[in-house]
Design an enzyme around this catalytic site. Structure first.
Site, PDB file in Angstrom:
ATOM      1  N   GLU A 168       0.812  -1.220   0.000  1.00  0.00           N
ATOM      2  CA  GLU A 168       0.000   0.000   0.000  1.00  0.00           C
ATOM      3  C   GLU A 168       0.848   1.274   0.000  1.00  0.00           C
ATOM      4  O   GLU A 168       0.361   2.330  -0.405  1.00  0.00           O
ATOM      5  CB  GLU A 168      -0.985  -0.022   1.187  1.00  0.00           C
ATOM      6  CG  GLU A 168      -2.063  -1.089   0.979  1.00  0.00           C
ATOM      7  CD  GLU A 168      -2.952  -1.337   2.182  1.00  0.00           C
ATOM      8  OE1 GLU A 168      -4.103  -1.744   1.999  1.00  0.00           O
ATOM      9  OE2 GLU A 168      -2.497  -1.153   3.337  1.00  0.00           O
ATOM     10  N   GLY A 194     -12.686  -4.233   1.233  1.00  0.00           N
ATOM     11  CA  GLY A 194     -13.710  -5.121   0.704  1.00  0.00           C
ATOM     12  C   GLY A 194     -14.983  -4.308   0.478  1.00  0.00           C
ATOM     13  O   GLY A 194     -15.338  -3.465   1.300  1.00  0.00           O
ATOM     14  N   ASP A 248     -11.880  -6.652  -3.256  1.00  0.00           N
ATOM     15  CA  ASP A 248     -12.718  -7.870  -3.183  1.00  0.00           C
ATOM     16  C   ASP A 248     -14.112  -7.488  -2.702  1.00  0.00           C
ATOM     17  O   ASP A 248     -14.343  -6.339  -2.330  1.00  0.00           O
ATOM     18  CB  ASP A 248     -12.086  -8.887  -2.218  1.00  0.00           C
ATOM     19  CG  ASP A 248     -11.941  -8.323  -0.816  1.00  0.00           C
ATOM     20  OD1 ASP A 248     -10.878  -7.752  -0.507  1.00  0.00           O
ATOM     21  OD2 ASP A 248     -12.919  -8.394  -0.034  1.00  0.00           O
TER      22      ASP A 248
END
Ligand code: ADE
Length: 230
Positions: free
Chosen positions: A12, A78, A196
């Protein structure tokens, strides 16, 4: 001015370090902190390791030891909201801890006495993010982010978090960083790119898209920094 740029995982912050020609590395409390001058301001960059405890530690150190006056978090999340797909960006308007539970004492989920269920992100930086999005020709969704010490790979849990907190995305660090910044009066901005859908395929999707989604988020956060120094 000193700005902190924080992530949870090496992937990241790697795209951010790549943009800097030179930086100084300091090892402290089990983490590396990278300091650099950038367009006339000072940056401190670090990844905390995953979860609320490590991110609390890192955010606190960036502010208290390195003197950060604003904090920008870049990373992946997510999706809960069906409108968020892999690679999409979400800016947190407010954040909550979905795994904080003293409901046995009659309190709502995410609440402890003298705390608050939601911590609001800095409105000025959210406004600025709209300019950045338009400059970059990118769609950025604003929404609620829910944080907990769980990798969610379960439709039922994801839906519960969505309906309990009206959350649009979930991750593992944002709300703890928000609590630190709020307590220390440091304006903060949390940006996430979707890796995701927090469902049964989440771990595969996360592995596949962590790097590309992290790059999406990091590029946007660097453009935010550019706007802040303008
Ligand atoms: N970060 C990215 N995807 C996540 C998920 N499914 N659960 C928790 N944190 C995440």
């Amino acid at each position: 001015m000193k700005i902190a740029i924080m992530g949870a995982m090496p992937e990241e912050i790697a795209p951010i370090l790549e943009k800097l020609s030179e930086y100084k590395t300091t090892q402290y409390a089990g983490n590396a902190y990278y300091e650099a001058s950038y367009k006339g301001i000072d940056l401190v960059i670090a990844y905390s390791k995953i979860g609320k405890v490590f991110s609390t530690l890192t955010a606190t150190i960036m502010i208290e030891r390195f003197g950060a006056q604003k904090l920008l978090f870049s990373g992946v999340a997510g999706a809960i909201s069906a409108t968020l797909k892999v690679g999409d960006l979400i800016v947190a308007t407010k954040l909550a801890q979905h795994d904080l539970d003293i409901t046995a004492f009659g309190h709502p989920f995410g609440y402890v006495p003298e705390g608050a269920v939601f911590v609001e992100a800095d409105k000025e930086m959210i406004l600025l993010s709209k300019e950045v999005a338009s400059d970059m020709g990118k769609m950025v969704q604003e929404g609620v982010i829910a944080t907990g010490d769980q990798f969610v790979a379960n439709e039922e849990r994801k839906n519960w978090i969505g309906s309990t907190f009206h959350a649009d995305a979930l991750e593992m660090e944002g709300a703890s960083v928000a609590v630190v910044c709020d307590a220390l009066n440091v304006p903060f901005f949390i940006l996430r790119s979707i890796s995701d859908a927090a469902d049964m395929d989440a771990s595969f999707s996360f592995d596949e898209f962590l790097e590309t989604s992290a790059v999406e988020s990091a590029e946007f956060v660097m453009k935010m920094v550019d706007k802040l120094v303008e």
